[in-house]
Write a protein that holds these residues in place. Structure first.
Motif, PDB file in Angstrom:
ATOM      1  N   UNK A   1      15.188  -5.906 -12.858  1.00 24.19           N
ATOM      2  CA  UNK A   1      16.387  -6.139 -12.051  1.00 24.19           C
ATOM      3  C   UNK A   1      16.602  -5.004 -11.047  1.00 24.19           C
ATOM      4  N   UNK A   2      16.502  -3.778 -11.544  1.00 27.83           N
ATOM      5  CA  UNK A   2      16.752  -2.605 -10.703  1.00 27.83           C
ATOM      6  C   UNK A   2      15.460  -2.100 -10.071  1.00 27.83           C
TER       7      UNK A   2
ATOM      8  N   UNK B   1      14.224  -2.806  -0.777  1.00 26.31           N
ATOM      9  CA  UNK B   1      14.482  -4.240  -0.726  1.00 26.31           C
ATOM     10  C   UNK B   1      13.299  -4.987  -0.138  1.00 26.31           C
ATOM     11  N   UNK B   2      12.791  -4.535   1.011  1.00 25.92           N
ATOM     12  CA  UNK B   2      11.677  -5.240   1.648  1.00 25.92           C
ATOM     13  C   UNK B   2      10.372  -5.046   0.871  1.00 25.92           C
ATOM     14  N   UNK B   3      10.193  -3.879   0.247  1.00 24.23           N
ATOM     15  CA  UNK B   3       9.010  -3.682  -0.586  1.00 24.23           C
ATOM     16  C   UNK B   3       9.027  -4.636  -1.774  1.00 24.23           C
ATOM     17  N   UNK B   4      10.206  -4.842  -2.361  1.00 24.52           N
ATOM     18  CA  UNK B   4      10.305  -5.790  -3.487  1.00 24.52           C
ATOM     19  C   UNK B   4      10.006  -7.208  -3.031  1.00 24.52           C
ATOM     20  N   UNK B   5      10.472  -7.568  -1.859  1.00 22.61           N
ATOM     21  CA  UNK B   5      10.220  -8.916  -1.327  1.00 22.61           C
ATOM     22  C   UNK B   5       8.746  -9.101  -0.982  1.00 22.61           C
TER      23      UNK B   5
ATOM     24  N   UNK C   1       7.624  -1.955  -7.301  1.00 25.51           N
ATOM     25  CA  UNK C   1       8.805  -1.160  -6.982  1.00 25.51           C
ATOM     26  C   UNK C   1       9.949  -1.390  -7.956  1.00 25.51           C
ATOM     27  N   UNK C   2       9.781  -2.326  -8.888  1.00 24.65           N
ATOM     28  CA  UNK C   2      10.871  -2.681  -9.787  1.00 24.65           C
ATOM     29  C   UNK C   2      10.820  -1.865 -11.074  1.00 24.65           C
TER      30      UNK C   2
ATOM     31  N   UNK D   1       0.824  -1.213   0.000  1.00 30.56           N
ATOM     32  CA  UNK D   1       0.000   0.000   0.000  1.00 30.56           C
ATOM     33  C   UNK D   1       0.855   1.259   0.000  1.00 30.56           C
ATOM     34  N   UNK D   2       1.902   1.264   0.802  1.00 32.65           N
ATOM     35  CA  UNK D   2       2.769   2.441   0.865  1.00 32.65           C
ATOM     36  C   UNK D   2       3.410   2.700  -0.495  1.00 32.65           C
ATOM     37  N   UNK D   3       3.896   1.655  -1.129  1.00 29.47           N
ATOM     38  CA  UNK D   3       4.524   1.807  -2.440  1.00 29.47           C
ATOM     39  C   UNK D   3       3.535   2.320  -3.475  1.00 29.47           C
TER      40      UNK D   3
END
Length: 666
Positions: free
Chosen positions: A419-420, A404-408, A413-414, A380-382
């Motif tokens: 990749x980035x 990192x944690x948002x991607x997980x 977020x990608x 939600x934050x993202x």
């Protein structure tokens, strides 16, 4: 017993009375239950080995209760009854003045005015520990009181392994924290082995005795926010009336409102823990407290229309703020996050929709459900951040592992290449190319006399040195030089001291060595009355290998290696550091970074002058050389300039490849 007698005693000769936690202090959340029945017994055996056998029956029951109640054995019974604070150096019982300086730094890290959870020996970041338990503290202080200049104290993740014969040239203390075999460096490994009492998370400056309160990060945050606005705004446009939206008011993140005020913007910082927000307000680090979201909306609109410089703490969840500001169409110029997402499952991040108390209960009783809630909140934050960025907000990761944690968590977020990340780390865009590549990093010092007048004199000396250097500085570092001159001239008026009489600024290798030499000369002449402790945050040019923060602007594929940090701590140790430390974890999380630090005592002697010149030169240029080899243009410029100044320095520099040669290759 006097204070000195209690220090020299170490573990008491008779069993002290049982003590309860102080309800007026902030306490670490309960850690999750992760030990088997056999491992619980092992944890108790490990804890009891510090004490005489005749105490074991009583302590076993007590320690078992602590382990079941809090997830750790802290040994509250053995907390010292004297006040924990940085005393003038002469008040410490010691055979070595350097050992006395280290005792001062340890006590500063545990001062309730400085530490986040002082009775759990945690300085900041939710789990950044000085020691695992109070027995370790007592023994370390005893050893330091006995140490000579020909002994070295070796500390394994808070545990004092002992005093070993060495030499006057050796460090007085060597510290390691969390140095695991690589396959045992996942988050649950920390939970397990920390609960067993065999390792700890030393963060960066917590377990290396170099934390100076939130001032340490005020400076870095000020530099970051100032340069973020310079990138975002038109030339000559003021940050006044422009919003910097972020989250976190704990140990490190508590510096954000003060930095925003210095940068002259509107800082809105969300914090779910009312005690943390209130503490920062009482300390004068944040101007206003607001608990109602409707009130925050109106206050933000007023601040923008009046072009104010103000810092506001919102006691609530940052996700609610991002979402509501989107609906209200409140434009956010700069956005980030500094919650402790390196520690997402144990109090580092609190999910939207749950109160602070509900979250603490859920993370202890149902950690899997808590993890689900955290990841839902990150998504939600993202999503809300993405909406603001589409309107023109500049968002950056503040090195807390948010991306990192948002991607997980499966957040959007990608980048398109898969990749980035969509958004840069602040090191990639700001501190890396503007500071670290040229050798600028967090040089800090502590006046061991405890006298404000010594700190004031040191400020004046540092400002004079920087002004002299700036006259012949290349254009590429003129802005950094001026920012730091302005900083140090205004530091006293900004009332940055919490705990020890300490200061920080960003300087390169030349600046650090010349300032340190000027300090040493002033001590020798009696202009500064007692020794000065030099140090730095590990968040620097050379000390830390961290692919999502300090070394995120290394693009030759080596950002996942940690050779630099290991060489840094080894190289510092035989070039004159008084103590050195190396840690697994810190800032971005356990298993995600290796970082090293040092402490150096200046006492006005010729020996100190010789050591500071050798060690500070290497401590910075080691990192510049690595960055130059990675083809970072600023570092190539800096290392070539240093080799011209220092003929004995010979660094391998890269031959740059014409990209046309590579573009047509399959």
């Amino acid at each position: 017993m006097t204070f000195q007698d209690q220090i020299k005693q170490g573990i008491p000769s008779s069993l002290p009375e049982k003590r309860e936690r102080n309800p007026a202090l902030s306490h670490a959340p309960k850690r999750k239950e992760i030990l088997s029945e056999d491992e619980v017994k092992l944890a108790l055996r490990n804890a009891l080995r510090y004490f005489p056998k005749e105490w074991h029956q009583e302590l076993a029951t007590e320690f078992h209760q602590e382990l079941m109640s809090y997830g750790r054995i802290y040994m509250y019974r053995f907390m010292p009854k004297y006040e924990l604070q940085a005393r003038p150096i002469e008040e410490y019982p010691a055979n070595s003045p350097k050992a006395a300086a280290i005792m001062l730094m340890i006590q500063n890290n545990l001062d309730p005015a400085v530490a986040q959870h002082p009775e759990e020996l945690i300085t900041y970041g939710g789990n950044g520990a000085v020691f695992q338990n109070w027995a370790q503290y007592l023994l370390v202080m005893k050893y330091l009181s006995e140490m000579t200049e020909k002994q070295t104290l070796h500390i394994y993740s808070g545990h004092p392994m002992g005093l070993f014969p060495s030499s006057e040239e050796a460090p007085r203390v060597i510290v390691t924290n969390g140095m695991m075999i690589p396959n045992y460096s996942k988050p649950d490994d920390w939970e397990k082995f920390n609960a067993l009492g065999v390792t700890q998370y030393g963060q960066m400056t917590a377990g290396s005795y170099m934390y100076i309160g939130p001032q340490g990060i005020v400076h870095g945050t000020t530099i970051t926010v100032m340069n973020a606005f310079r990138m975002k705004l038109d030339k000559g446009q003021s940050p006044k009336g422009k919003i910097f939206l972020t989250a976190g008011l704990g140990g490190m993140s508590g510096a954000q409102p003060k930095a925003g005020n210095i940068a002259s913007c509107i800082t809105i910082c969300a914090e779910v823990n009312p005690a943390a927000a209130t503490k920062r307000h009482e300390q004068g680090w944040v101007d206003e407290l607001i608990q109602d979201l409707d009130e925050l909306v109106q206050r933000a609109k007023l601040a923008k229309s009046n072009e104010e410089t103000v810092s506001i703490a919102f006691i609530g969840n940052i996700v609610d703020v991002w979402e509501r500001f989107d609906k209200e169409n409140i434009f956010i110029e700069i956005g980030s996050d500094q919650t402790s997402l390196h520690n997402p499952w144990a109090g580092g991040y609190y999910p939207v929709g749950l109160s602070f108390e509900e979250s603490n209960q859920l993370m202890a009783e149902d950690p899997e459900q808590f993890k689900i809630k955290v990841q839902e909140s990150l998504r939600r934050q993202t999503q809300a951040i993405n909406k603001h960025v589409a309107k023109g907000t500049y968002f950056f990761d503040y090195g807390n592992a948010f991306l990192l944690e948002a991607s997980r968590a499966g957040a959007d977020i990608m980048a398109e290449n898969g990749i980035d990340f969509k958004y840069p780390s602040y090191v990639q865009d700001i501190l890396g190319p503007m500071c670290f590549d040229y050798g600028f990093g967090p040089f800090r010092w502590v006046c061991t006399s405890g006298k404000p007048e010594d700190l004031k004199k040191s400020d004046q000396i540092a400002a004079e040195v920087l002004k002299e250097i700036m006259v012949n500085s290349p254009e590429s570092i003129q802005q950094q030089m001026q920012d730091n001159i302005t900083w140090i001239e205004e530091a006293e008026s900004n009332k940055l001291v919490v705990g020890s009489q300490a200061r920080i600024l960003y300087a390169d290798a030349e600046g650090r060595a010349k300032i340190a030499q000027a300090f040493n000369d002033a001590i020798q002449k009696g202009l500064i009355t007692k020794p000065i402790v030099l140090g730095r945050d590990h968040h620097d040019v050379s000390g830390t290998d961290s692919p999502y923060r300090e070394t995120s602007n290394i693009y030759d594929g080596s950002k996942f290696t940690s050779d630099m940090a290991i060489h840094n701590v080894i190289g510092d140790s035989f070039r004159g550091a008084t103590w050195v430390s190396i840690h697994n974890g810190g800032g971005v999380g356990w298993g995600e970074v290796i970082n090293g630090g040092f402490g150096m005592v200046l006492d006005g002697s010729q020996e100190a002058e010789r050591k500071l010149k050798s060690m500070l030169f290497y401590d910075v240029n080691n990192g510049i050389a690595r960055r130059a080899w990675a083809r970072n243009s600023g570092s190539l410029e800096a290392i070539k300039r240093e080799m011209e100044r220092s003929p004995e320095l010979k660094v391998t520099v890269p031959n740059l490849v014409d990209e046309d040669i590579l573009k047509d290759l399959n």
